[in-house]
Design a protein around this motif. Sequence first.
Motif, short mmCIF file in Angstrom:
data_model
loop_
_atom_site.label_atom_id
_atom_site.label_comp_id
_atom_site.label_asym_id
_atom_site.label_seq_id
_atom_site.Cartn_x
_atom_site.Cartn_y
_atom_site.Cartn_z
N ASP A 34 0.83 -1.22 0.00
CA ASP A 34 0.00 0.00 0.00
C ASP A 34 0.86 1.26 0.00
O ASP A 34 0.53 2.25 -0.69
N LEU A 35 1.95 1.26 0.77
CA LEU A 35 2.86 2.40 0.77
C LEU A 35 3.47 2.60 -0.61
O LEU A 35 3.62 3.73 -1.08
N ALA A 36 3.85 1.48 -1.25
CA ALA A 36 4.43 1.56 -2.59
C ALA A 36 3.42 2.09 -3.60
O ALA A 36 3.77 2.91 -4.47
N LEU A 37 2.18 1.65 -3.48
CA LEU A 37 1.13 2.12 -4.39
C LEU A 37 0.90 3.63 -4.24
O LEU A 37 0.75 4.35 -5.22
N ASN A 38 0.89 4.09 -2.98
CA ASN A 38 0.67 5.52 -2.72
C ASN A 38 1.83 6.36 -3.25
O ASN A 38 1.62 7.43 -3.85
N MET A 39 3.06 5.88 -3.03
CA MET A 39 4.22 6.61 -3.52
C MET A 39 4.23 6.63 -5.05
O MET A 39 4.51 7.67 -5.66
N VAL B 67 -0.32 -4.09 -7.40
CA VAL B 67 0.91 -3.68 -8.06
C VAL B 67 0.78 -3.82 -9.57
O VAL B 67 0.00 -4.65 -10.07
N ASP B 68 1.54 -3.02 -10.29
CA ASP B 68 1.49 -3.05 -11.75
C ASP B 68 2.30 -4.21 -12.32
O ASP B 68 1.92 -4.80 -13.33
N GLU B 69 3.41 -4.52 -11.68
CA GLU B 69 4.27 -5.60 -12.14
C GLU B 69 4.85 -6.36 -10.95
O GLU B 69 4.97 -5.81 -9.85
N VAL B 70 5.19 -7.63 -11.21
CA VAL B 70 5.90 -8.44 -10.22
C VAL B 70 7.21 -8.87 -10.87
O VAL B 70 7.22 -9.37 -12.00
N TYR C 53 11.80 3.28 -2.98
CA TYR C 53 11.85 1.93 -2.43
C TYR C 53 10.96 1.87 -1.19
O TYR C 53 10.96 2.80 -0.37
N VAL C 54 10.25 0.77 -1.04
CA VAL C 54 9.44 0.56 0.16
C VAL C 54 9.72 -0.84 0.69
O VAL C 54 9.73 -1.81 -0.07
N VAL D 93 12.89 6.53 0.23
CA VAL D 93 12.80 5.26 0.95
C VAL D 93 11.74 5.39 2.03
O VAL D 93 11.77 6.34 2.83
N GLU D 94 10.80 4.46 2.03
CA GLU D 94 9.80 4.41 3.11
C GLU D 94 9.77 3.00 3.67
O GLU D 94 9.99 2.02 2.94
#
Length: 297
Positions: A28-33, A76-79, A109-110, A139-140
Amino acid sequence: MSDKKKKRAVLALGFFDGVHVGHKKVIDLALNMAKSENAIAVAVTFDGNLKGFFKKGEKTIFSLEERVFALKNSGVDEVLPVPLTSEFLSLSAEEFLDWLNEKYNVIGYVTGDDYTFGKGGKGNVVALKNYAKIHGGKVETASGEYIDGERVSSTAIKKFLQDGNVKKANEFLGEFYTVTGEVLHGRTVGKTLGFPTVNMLIDNEKVKLKDGVYAGKVILDNVTYRVIINYGARPTFNLDEKLIEAHIIGFNGDLYGQTITLKFSGFIRSVMRFNGSEELIKQLGKDVIETESGRYD
């Protein structure tokens, strides 16, 4: 490859075995960033059983196929499953991050707060932040998630599954524990008893559930069916090989050769030895009633 051609990406870093509620905080943090930076969100995992690579016999919660599906389902858009080889695992922490930056124009980066990476796991959040200062990127970190005072972890979930406590495992996962596999031709004994079953082998890399009969669900052609799942051996027929036999309540179609995903919702009972077909049929009738009761939903 120039940065102009590489995709702008925020990387969610981890193994993500099980994709549990703690992992979802990272996602979720990565999606928000990614949204704020007009970038894609990429989950970085390993192409196989990472822990089993280092420790023989160590199992995973999800197979790679199940893990990729769960990660994509999280938004996520990609794995990116990175190579699980001795050569790749010998990369230093900095070399590992350099490798990722060759793949993407990384702008963030998360990770979880306990994330380690690189040869011997020597890289940590501090090393990641130092790298980002030099090479660019935010970085989070996500703090651990706790349920009933216990930190959510893959280790805890594996223990729940081994104890047959799929209800607690599901709570930690934030979704149903699943098994995905190809439907195989069986002995058709269930059909002769009035309870036709689909048969699936268990991926050898997955942690083994406690042998037993479980309530579950399966989605076929956008229709959700309740399922009785026998996981393990079949002592009534003197068969020791462990596999899955699932009776899909109200379904009469042919699934041979198809890949399906069974969702486990609760433990009904232990595996039992019956004195003949009549006893077994009677018990299966009780299992159907138990599964349809809704108490495992």
